[in-house]
Design an enzyme around this catalytic site. Structure first.
Site, PDB file in Angstrom:
ATOM      1  CG  HIS A 158      33.008  48.287  37.096  1.00  0.00           C
ATOM      2  ND1 HIS A 158      31.678  47.994  37.198  1.00  0.00           N
ATOM      3  CD2 HIS A 158      33.268  49.177  38.070  1.00  0.00           C
ATOM      4  CE1 HIS A 158      31.150  48.690  38.200  1.00  0.00           C
ATOM      5  NE2 HIS A 158      32.099  49.411  38.740  1.00  0.00           N
TER       6      HIS A 158
ATOM      7  CG  ASP B  82      39.168  52.022  42.127  1.00  0.00           C
ATOM      8  OD1 ASP B  82      38.569  51.980  41.050  1.00  0.00           O
ATOM      9  OD2 ASP B  82      39.692  53.050  42.588  1.00  0.00           O
TER      10      ASP B  82
HETATM   11  P1  GDP Z   1      35.764  48.014  40.372  1.00  0.00           P
HETATM   12  O1  GDP Z   1      35.607  49.355  39.778  1.00  0.00           O
HETATM   13  O2  GDP Z   1      35.206  47.916  41.752  1.00  0.00           O
HETATM   14  O3  GDP Z   1      35.269  46.915  39.482  1.00  0.00           O
HETATM   15  O4  GDP Z   1      37.329  47.761  40.551  1.00  0.00           O
HETATM   16  P2  GDP Z   1      38.529  48.032  39.508  1.00  0.00           P
HETATM   17  O5  GDP Z   1      38.262  47.322  38.266  1.00  0.00           O
HETATM   18  O6  GDP Z   1      38.833  49.467  39.433  1.00  0.00           O
HETATM   19  O7  GDP Z   1      39.742  47.399  40.318  1.00  0.00           O
HETATM   20  C1  GDP Z   1      39.796  46.103  40.642  1.00  0.00           C
HETATM   21  C2  GDP Z   1      41.076  45.517  40.043  1.00  0.00           C
HETATM   22  O8  GDP Z   1      41.465  44.410  40.785  1.00  0.00           O
HETATM   23  C3  GDP Z   1      40.911  45.013  38.634  1.00  0.00           C
HETATM   24  O9  GDP Z   1      42.114  45.169  37.924  1.00  0.00           O
HETATM   25  C4  GDP Z   1      40.580  43.538  38.822  1.00  0.00           C
HETATM   26  O10 GDP Z   1      40.938  42.733  37.715  1.00  0.00           O
HETATM   27  C5  GDP Z   1      41.429  43.227  39.996  1.00  0.00           C
HETATM   28  N1  GDP Z   1      40.900  42.231  40.913  1.00  0.00           N
HETATM   29  C6  GDP Z   1      39.610  42.008  41.283  1.00  0.00           C
HETATM   30  N2  GDP Z   1      39.559  41.070  42.243  1.00  0.00           N
HETATM   31  C7  GDP Z   1      40.841  40.695  42.495  1.00  0.00           C
HETATM   32  C8  GDP Z   1      41.444  39.798  43.431  1.00  0.00           C
HETATM   33  O11 GDP Z   1      40.797  39.143  44.229  1.00  0.00           O
HETATM   34  N3  GDP Z   1      42.822  39.732  43.415  1.00  0.00           N
HETATM   35  C9  GDP Z   1      43.589  40.458  42.568  1.00  0.00           C
HETATM   36  N4  GDP Z   1      44.917  40.330  42.636  1.00  0.00           N
HETATM   37  N5  GDP Z   1      43.057  41.316  41.690  1.00  0.00           N
HETATM   38  C10 GDP Z   1      41.704  41.442  41.662  1.00  0.00           C
END
Ligand code: GDP
Length: 424
Positions: free
Chosen positions: A40, A12
């Site tokens: 993701h 995440d």
């Molecule tokens: P992944 O599985 O590693 O892709 O991560 P997730 O999708 O589970 O969680 C990442 C969350 O953080 C998602 O809702 C993204 O839209 C959000 N996100 C990603 N980068 C940023 C950031 O720099 N700032 C904020 N506020 N949200 C972010």
């Protein structure tokens, strides 16, 4: 050019966003491990998408997306995920989606067994996502799993179904006392969700090898993070697959190729889904505040994530596991919350301070040791250039680089595709 994008922490970290952004320069994006047990989240001009099985490159028209042999694929979930994306206007065809003939199929009985075992464990449960991932990887190594390539020979497949059903019922009915599974329901699963995928199935190793020889750029997209790796993570609170960059060429079907670059994605604070030791954890109101600011609820399961400050001990270890040449720091904007930002820089164990990540069984006895750095207390989500970031934010980045011995090349300041700052 072969590049991996992997998680440094517990998952995440925002890998989906980073792959979505960087994939504009790539021809292929390949998932190489895991299944639909994580999500993701990608936000771009086409909308908000949650991807569980499909590579994040699926949202770009000129990218070929590959599900590699290291993956486990729930056919029903895949068909639903494809349908959901098509409804939003994303084109998915055998031209832009390729599924490895050697990828393993997650069967309904794997999901059932996952649930039965979690229920049996009750308060000692692992915190599984109940998507059948551990049972299907177990079957892979028992050499009893079904693979995508088997869908081409119906007679052979259905003969094997009978044998596998008899064997599975020893556990499902004999062990857990659940109603037995039947060959008919398994055959129906293949007919409904498997056979329609035949045009998408190929030898992805040959495909990627050819692409690499032709000078194409390939990105390997990992799911979860280093601390969930089956070998190097916090076992047994790990996933059942290899989440590290070194596994990417294997799980993609090109074990002879070497990565040119490993990009680690690291969060500006810590989150963790599920059970197991999480040394630098916040509780109560302190946790709620950070969870709300970061919107920390699982993309695949909706579960509230456990949260805490940045853990330099675990992250430095994660960076090493990923062999990360550079690191993307995500969710920096969320820390605008704090006057003073806590960072866990060591673990206390038996009166000593540990700076190196210990053998996982010791984590239960470790206590976090915190240092504080100055916060910036202003909204940075609109910043797009290094110079626009407040001094304290740049200092925080430099502090993490020093604590983790890494190079942070980008900082993300929001979920949108363009909410990112190039630092180096
Ligand atoms: P992944 O599985 O590693 O892709 O991560 P997730 O999708 O589970 O969680 C990442 C969350 O953080 C998602 O809702 C993204 O839209 C959000 N996100 C990603 N980068 C940023 C950031 O720099 N700032 C904020 N506020 N949200 C972010």
């Amino acid at each position: 050019m072969l590049t991996s994008v992997c998680g440094v922490n517990w998952g995440d970290e925002g890998k989906g966003k980073i792959v979505d952004l960087l994939s504009q320069e790539y021809d292929y994006v390949c998932r190489y491990q895991g299944g639909n047990n994580a999500g993701h989240t990608v936000v771009n001009e086409r909308g908000k998408f949650i991807l569980n099985l499909l590579p994040s490159g699926i949202l770009r028209e000129n990218v070929v997306n590959v599900l590699g042999p290291g993956m486990v694929i729930d056919l029903k979930h895949l068909s639903e995920e494809v349908a959901r994306l098509r409804e939003k206007g994303i084109g998915i065809t055998p031209e832009n989606l390729k599924i490895s003939d050697k990828a393993v199929i997650t069967m309904p009985y794997h999901v059932l067994l996952d649930c039965l075992e979690e229920d049996r464990l009750a308060e000692k449960k692992f915190g599984s996502t109940r998507r059948g991932i551990a049972p299907v990887y177990a079957d892979k190594y028992m050499k009893k799993a079904f693979r995508m390539g088997e869908l081409f020979d119906e007679d052979r497949l259905f003969a094997r179904v009978k044998d596998v059903v008899a064997w599975k019922n020893l556990t499902v009915a004999g062990g857990y006392g659940h109603a037995p599974i039947t060959a008919e329901e398994i055959e129906a699963y293949f007919k409904t969700y498997g056979f329609p995928l035949k045009d998408y199935i190929c030898d992805t190793g040959a495909l990627l090898d050819g692409a690499h020889r032709a000078g194409k750029k390939i990105m390997f997209e990992a799911q979860l993070g280093a601390l969930r790796d089956i070998d190097f993570g916090i076992y047994p609170f790990t996933s059942s697959s290899s989440t590290i960059a070194a596994y990417a060429p294997i799980g993609a079907g090109v074990p002879h190729l070497k990565l040119d670059k490993s990009i680690g994605v690291m969060k500006a604070y810590s989150t963790c889904v599920g059970e197991g030791p999480f040394t630098a954890e916040y509780f109560g109101e302190k946790a709620e505040k950070l969870r709300a600011a970061g919107n920390e609820y699982g993309a695949a399961t909706g579960r509230p994530r456990r949260v805490g400050p940045f853990d330099a001990v675990a992250s430095a270890y994660g960076i090493r596991c990923q062999g990360a040449d550079e690191v993307v720091l995500t969710k920096l904007d969320v820390l605008s919350l704090y006057e003073e930002i806590e960072v866990c820089t060591a673990y206390e164990l038996g009166g000593k301070l540990l700076r190196e990540f210990p053998y996982p069984d010791l984590l239960g006895r470790c206590k976090p040791f915190y240092e504080s750095v100055k916060g910036w207390r202003e909204d940075i989500s609109h910043c797009r250039k290094r110079e626009e970031l407040p001094r304290a934010a740049l200092d925080y980045i430099a502090y993490l680089e020093e604590k983790c011995a890494c190079k942070i090349s980008y900082a993300a300041v929001g979920p949108e595709r363009d909410a990112i700052i190039r630092l180096k």
